[in-house]
Motif scaffolding. Structure first.
Motif, PDB file in Angstrom:
ATOM      1  N   SER A   1      13.109   7.839   0.254  1.00 27.99           N
ATOM      2  CA  SER A   1      14.096   7.674   0.955  1.00 27.99           C
ATOM      3  C   SER A   1      14.109   7.353   2.221  1.00 27.99           C
ATOM      4  O   SER A   1      15.099   6.548   3.282  1.00 27.99           O
ATOM      5  N   LEU A   2      13.150   7.322   2.706  1.00 30.38           N
ATOM      6  CA  LEU A   2      12.309   7.580   4.062  1.00 30.38           C
ATOM      7  C   LEU A   2      11.605   6.156   4.092  1.00 30.38           C
ATOM      8  O   LEU A   2      10.816   5.482   5.332  1.00 30.38           O
ATOM      9  N   ASP A   3      11.088   5.392   2.883  1.00 28.66           N
ATOM     10  CA  ASP A   3      10.795   4.138   2.591  1.00 28.66           C
ATOM     11  C   ASP A   3      10.714   3.325   3.549  1.00 28.66           C
ATOM     12  O   ASP A   3      10.080   2.407   4.665  1.00 28.66           O
ATOM     13  N   PRO A   4      12.207   3.018   3.591  1.00 27.65           N
ATOM     14  CA  PRO A   4      12.111   1.364   4.845  1.00 27.65           C
ATOM     15  C   PRO A   4      13.144   1.974   5.762  1.00 27.65           C
ATOM     16  O   PRO A   4      11.770   1.056   7.078  1.00 27.65           O
ATOM     17  N   ILE A   5      12.487   3.030   6.712  1.00 30.55           N
ATOM     18  CA  ILE A   5      12.369   3.887   7.572  1.00 30.55           C
ATOM     19  C   ILE A   5      11.224   3.417   8.317  1.00 30.55           C
ATOM     20  O   ILE A   5      10.471   3.091   9.614  1.00 30.55           O
ATOM     21  N   THR A   6       9.959   4.015   7.697  1.00 27.47           N
ATOM     22  CA  THR A   6       8.827   3.890   7.795  1.00 27.47           C
ATOM     23  C   THR A   6       8.175   2.883   8.079  1.00 27.47           C
ATOM     24  O   THR A   6       7.277   2.406   8.331  1.00 27.47           O
ATOM     25  N   ALA A   7       8.800   1.690   7.173  1.00 29.48           N
ATOM     26  CA  ALA A   7       8.319   0.472   7.448  1.00 29.48           C
ATOM     27  C   ALA A   7       9.255  -0.618   8.228  1.00 29.48           C
ATOM     28  O   ALA A   7       8.197  -1.484   8.470  1.00 29.48           O
TER      29      ALA A   7
ATOM     30  N   ILE B   1       8.070  12.221  10.043  1.00 26.54           N
ATOM     31  CA  ILE B   1       7.960  11.648   8.989  1.00 26.54           C
ATOM     32  C   ILE B   1       6.798  12.269   8.073  1.00 26.54           C
ATOM     33  O   ILE B   1       7.379  12.265   6.389  1.00 26.54           O
ATOM     34  N   GLY B   2       5.676  11.704   8.528  1.00 28.39           N
ATOM     35  CA  GLY B   2       4.443  12.290   7.502  1.00 28.39           C
ATOM     36  C   GLY B   2       3.821  11.433   6.861  1.00 28.39           C
ATOM     37  O   GLY B   2       4.314  12.105   5.934  1.00 28.39           O
ATOM     38  N   ASP B   3       3.825  10.867   7.388  1.00 24.99           N
ATOM     39  CA  ASP B   3       3.095   9.474   5.919  1.00 24.99           C
ATOM     40  C   ASP B   3       1.674   9.031   6.873  1.00 24.99           C
ATOM     41  O   ASP B   3       1.631   8.581   7.533  1.00 24.99           O
ATOM     42  N   ASP B   4       0.558   8.539   5.892  1.00 25.64           N
ATOM     43  CA  ASP B   4      -0.783   8.243   6.392  1.00 25.64           C
ATOM     44  C   ASP B   4      -0.627   6.970   6.668  1.00 25.64           C
ATOM     45  O   ASP B   4      -1.261   7.602   7.550  1.00 25.64           O
ATOM     46  N   GLU B   5      -0.025   6.181   6.526  1.00 23.67           N
ATOM     47  CA  GLU B   5      -0.345   4.641   6.765  1.00 23.67           C
ATOM     48  C   GLU B   5       0.677   4.826   8.220  1.00 23.67           C
ATOM     49  O   GLU B   5       0.040   4.157   8.716  1.00 23.67           O
ATOM     50  N   LEU B   6       1.422   5.154   8.450  1.00 18.77           N
ATOM     51  CA  LEU B   6       2.861   5.208   9.101  1.00 18.77           C
ATOM     52  C   LEU B   6       1.937   6.229  10.578  1.00 18.77           C
ATOM     53  O   LEU B   6       1.414   5.316  11.817  1.00 18.77           O
ATOM     54  N   ASP B   7       0.967   7.445  10.504  1.00 23.21           N
ATOM     55  CA  ASP B   7       0.405   7.346  11.344  1.00 23.21           C
ATOM     56  C   ASP B   7      -0.890   7.097  12.021  1.00 23.21           C
ATOM     57  O   ASP B   7      -0.869   7.449  13.206  1.00 23.21           O
ATOM     58  N   ASP B   8      -1.310   6.452  10.649  1.00 23.37           N
ATOM     59  CA  ASP B   8      -2.671   5.742  11.555  1.00 23.37           C
ATOM     60  C   ASP B   8      -2.278   3.901  11.780  1.00 23.37           C
ATOM     61  O   ASP B   8      -2.760   3.766  13.403  1.00 23.37           O
ATOM     62  N   THR B   9      -0.842   4.302  11.506  1.00 23.88           N
ATOM     63  CA  THR B   9      -0.520   2.711  12.459  1.00 23.88           C
ATOM     64  C   THR B   9       0.002   3.399  13.817  1.00 23.88           C
ATOM     65  O   THR B   9      -0.063   1.816  15.305  1.00 23.88           O
ATOM     66  N   ILE B  10       0.859   4.142  14.159  1.00 24.96           N
ATOM     67  CA  ILE B  10       0.861   4.839  15.360  1.00 24.96           C
ATOM     68  C   ILE B  10      -0.410   4.795  16.085  1.00 24.96           C
ATOM     69  O   ILE B  10      -0.293   3.663  17.542  1.00 24.96           O
TER      70      ILE B  10
ATOM     71  N   ASN C   1      -0.620  19.228   9.615  1.00 27.71           N
ATOM     72  CA  ASN C   1      -1.922  19.378   8.979  1.00 27.71           C
ATOM     73  C   ASN C   1      -2.024  17.690   8.842  1.00 27.71           C
ATOM     74  O   ASN C   1      -2.752  17.696   7.657  1.00 27.71           O
ATOM     75  N   ARG C   2      -1.772  17.234   9.653  1.00 25.74           N
ATOM     76  CA  ARG C   2      -1.979  15.354   9.704  1.00 25.74           C
ATOM     77  C   ARG C   2      -2.731  15.179  10.931  1.00 25.74           C
ATOM     78  O   ARG C   2      -2.689  14.268  11.363  1.00 25.74           O
ATOM     79  N   ILE C   3      -4.429  15.837  10.830  1.00 29.87           N
ATOM     80  CA  ILE C   3      -4.831  15.863  12.271  1.00 29.87           C
ATOM     81  C   ILE C   3      -6.051  14.778  11.919  1.00 29.87           C
ATOM     82  O   ILE C   3      -6.813  14.512  10.962  1.00 29.87           O
ATOM     83  N   LEU C   4      -5.432  13.332  12.472  1.00 23.74           N
ATOM     84  CA  LEU C   4      -6.270  12.353  12.011  1.00 23.74           C
ATOM     85  C   LEU C   4      -7.352  12.114  12.633  1.00 23.74           C
ATOM     86  O   LEU C   4      -8.031  12.474  13.568  1.00 23.74           O
ATOM     87  N   PRO C   5      -8.523  11.176  11.552  1.00 22.61           N
ATOM     88  CA  PRO C   5     -10.290  11.300  12.138  1.00 22.61           C
ATOM     89  C   PRO C   5      -9.908  10.432  13.776  1.00 22.61           C
ATOM     90  O   PRO C   5     -10.833  11.450  14.576  1.00 22.61           O
ATOM     91  N   ALA C   6      -9.387   9.920  14.114  1.00 24.87           N
ATOM     92  CA  ALA C   6      -9.349   9.466  14.833  1.00 24.87           C
ATOM     93  C   ALA C   6      -9.193  10.262  16.649  1.00 24.87           C
ATOM     94  O   ALA C   6      -9.042  10.732  17.754  1.00 24.87           O
ATOM     95  N   LEU C   7      -8.147  11.469  15.875  1.00 31.37           N
ATOM     96  CA  LEU C   7      -8.508  12.753  17.302  1.00 31.37           C
ATOM     97  C   LEU C   7      -9.294  13.787  17.017  1.00 31.37           C
ATOM     98  O   LEU C   7      -9.120  14.785  18.035  1.00 31.37           O
TER      99      LEU C   7
ATOM    100  N   ALA D   1       2.660  17.534  18.343  1.00 30.34           N
ATOM    101  CA  ALA D   1       2.319  19.539  17.461  1.00 30.34           C
ATOM    102  C   ALA D   1       3.237  18.979  15.959  1.00 30.34           C
ATOM    103  O   ALA D   1       2.615  19.626  15.364  1.00 30.34           O
ATOM    104  N   HIS D   2       3.973  18.326  15.546  1.00 33.99           N
ATOM    105  CA  HIS D   2       4.428  17.585  14.352  1.00 33.99           C
ATOM    106  C   HIS D   2       2.835  17.134  13.658  1.00 33.99           C
ATOM    107  O   HIS D   2       2.588  18.123  12.195  1.00 33.99           O
ATOM    108  N   LEU D   3       2.790  16.905  14.374  1.00 35.32           N
ATOM    109  CA  LEU D   3       1.647  16.351  13.469  1.00 35.32           C
ATOM    110  C   LEU D   3      -0.593  17.872  13.151  1.00 35.32           C
ATOM    111  O   LEU D   3      -0.379  18.481  12.538  1.00 35.32           O
ATOM    112  N   ILE D   4       0.320  18.685  14.778  1.00 36.92           N
ATOM    113  CA  ILE D   4      -1.125  19.871  14.418  1.00 36.92           C
ATOM    114  C   ILE D   4      -0.050  20.898  12.454  1.00 36.92           C
ATOM    115  O   ILE D   4      -0.956  21.111  12.030  1.00 36.92           O
ATOM    116  N   LYS D   5       0.835  20.786  13.117  1.00 33.89           N
ATOM    117  CA  LYS D   5       0.973  21.522  12.699  1.00 33.89           C
ATOM    118  C   LYS D   5       1.765  21.148  10.328  1.00 33.89           C
ATOM    119  O   LYS D   5       1.184  22.358   9.873  1.00 33.89           O
TER     120      LYS D   5
END
Length: 410
Positions: A293-299, A343-352, A385-391, A379-383
């Motif tokens: 349901s959140l896909d069009p928001i992520t996009a 939202i919690g999406d890998d591609e989205l987090d990396d794009t941001i 478990n979404r700390i990407l390599p760049a961070l 805080a949400h990324l940390i909580k």
């Protein structure tokens, strides 16, 4: 405070797996963040949150007190940052700060301070704002202030904070206007025009979470879903030739009951950072949503042609090729992009993160000094478990690893 309980994706306590937290995922090409976007140290994060909240509460004692709007746009984000880190760290200092701040926020309600709403001619259990010399309550303010209160009450079982939030959220439910298809909208008390989508969606998000409180009235869920229906009826889903297969949602800023979808320009990307709170809340609370349901928001971010070229869009409409110009580099508006981290999406987090790196002048204050949405997003990324390599670079990256290995609590 009561015992921690599971509630939603946001409020459920997370058991950290250090290997997964700091393992390198593949997000080619490698992203290097500028120094000011590296992870701040754990102590620096807490100190900034504590100090910024103290500044906010001290403002309430000042002749420059602007009332509800000021509290809302700070507490609504800083409060959720503290809450997420309280769940993550289980540290007493975060729990104490969150509980104390919730109680201070409730003590600032109009009914606790004897403040009369100039339009409604009554003292309400909300937080009125001074608008053009008129003091009145707004659904935007109720939504933003109550989001951290409700989420904390749900996680801890604190009945005093829960009751305070229910009373506040309920004080304007009787002003909901419903059309034939069940969609619900509101008029602004000052001028009678339809409330903007992002205003109503913030209120709807708090109602969606609040509906799960033990003593919440059933109308909370009804109104939250009705606001979502209003939101959806003005959405346009675009398959732009340059977005490949992505379905991208966009919507106007402030439509009225006689308007049609697509009749007005889509809202700015920073305003959408508030509008997306409702679909996120509905997904977190399992209200009539599917995993996609959140896909069009992520996009909106991942499917935008300007973003794909490394540019920062002004509008959420992928057909509008206007960028956020240099004049916004001293503004805090671009930092609302961090709201999408929820939202919690890998591609989205990396794009941001890539946009932040490519347009670092728009995020010159980093995670702690920029718009408070940055603190909530981090805080949400940390909580979650979404700390990407760049961070995972910079002088304080290892401090976080040691932090989660250390069983001692402050």
């Amino acid at each position: 405070m009561g015992t921690m309980q599971a509630h939603s994706n946001r409020n459920g306590a997370i058991m950290f797996n250090l290997k997964s937290l700091f393992s390198a995922k593949q997000h080619p090409p490698p992203l290097l963040l500028p120094d000011h976007l590296h992870l701040p140290s754990p102590d620096a994060v807490f100190d900034v949150l504590e100090k910024r909240l103290e500044i906010m509460f001290n403002r309430a004692k000042s002749p420059r007190d602007l009332g509800g709007r000021y509290y809302a746009w700070y507490w609504g984000y800083l409060g959720r940052a503290v809450h997420d880190l309280a769940l993550t760290t289980q540290e007493d200092r975060y729990h104490h700060l969150m509980h104390k701040s919730c109680m201070r926020m409730l003590a600032l309600r109009d009914d606790q301070r004897g403040i009369i709403d100039d339009i409604r001619k009554a003292t309400l259990p909300g937080w009125s704002a001074q608008i053009d010399g008129v003091r009145t309550n707004e659904i935007t303010v109720l939504g933003l202030i109550c989001l951290p209160l409700v989420e904390y009450a749900l996680a801890t079982g604190d009945r005093i904070i829960a009751q305070g939030a229910i009373e506040a959220l309920d004080c304007l439910t009787h002003e909901a206007l419903q059309i034939e298809n069940g969609a619900i909208w509101f008029r602004h008390p000052l001028n009678g025009i339809p409330e903007a989508i992002n205003h109503a969606n913030l209120y709807g998000a708090a109602l969606a979470h609040g509906a799960h409180l033990p003593d919440a009235p059933s109308r909370f869920a009804t109104i939250a879903l009705g606001i979502d229906q209003w939101f959806r009826q003005f959405q346009v889903i675009t398959r732009h030739r340059r977005t490949r297969t992505k379905r991208v949602a966009h919507w106007p800023y402030s439509p009225g009951p006689k308007d049609q979808a697509g009749a007005h320009h889509s809202e700015a990307i920073w305003k959408a950072g508030a509008s997306i709170e409702l679909p996120i809340a509905l997904a977190e609370t399992s209200f009539a949503q599917t995993d996609s349901s959140l896909d069009p928001i992520t996009a909106i971010i991942t499917g935008n042609p300007l973003v794909q070229k490394g540019e920062f869009p002004l509008s959420i409409d992928p057909r509008v090729e206007r960028t956020l110009g240099a004049k916004y580099e001293g503004s805090n508006l671009p930092a609302f992009l961090a709201a999408w981290f929820q939202i919690g999406d890998d591609e989205l987090d990396d794009t941001i993160l890539r946009l932040m790196a490519q347009h670092s002048a728009k995020f010159h204050g980093g995670w702690t000094v920029s718009n408070r949405t940055m603190m909530m997003g981090l805080a949400h990324l940390i909580k979650t478990n979404r700390i990407l390599p760049a961070l995972q670079t910079g002088p304080d990256a290892n401090a976080w690893a040691a932090y989660f290995r250390n069983d001692s609590k402050s």
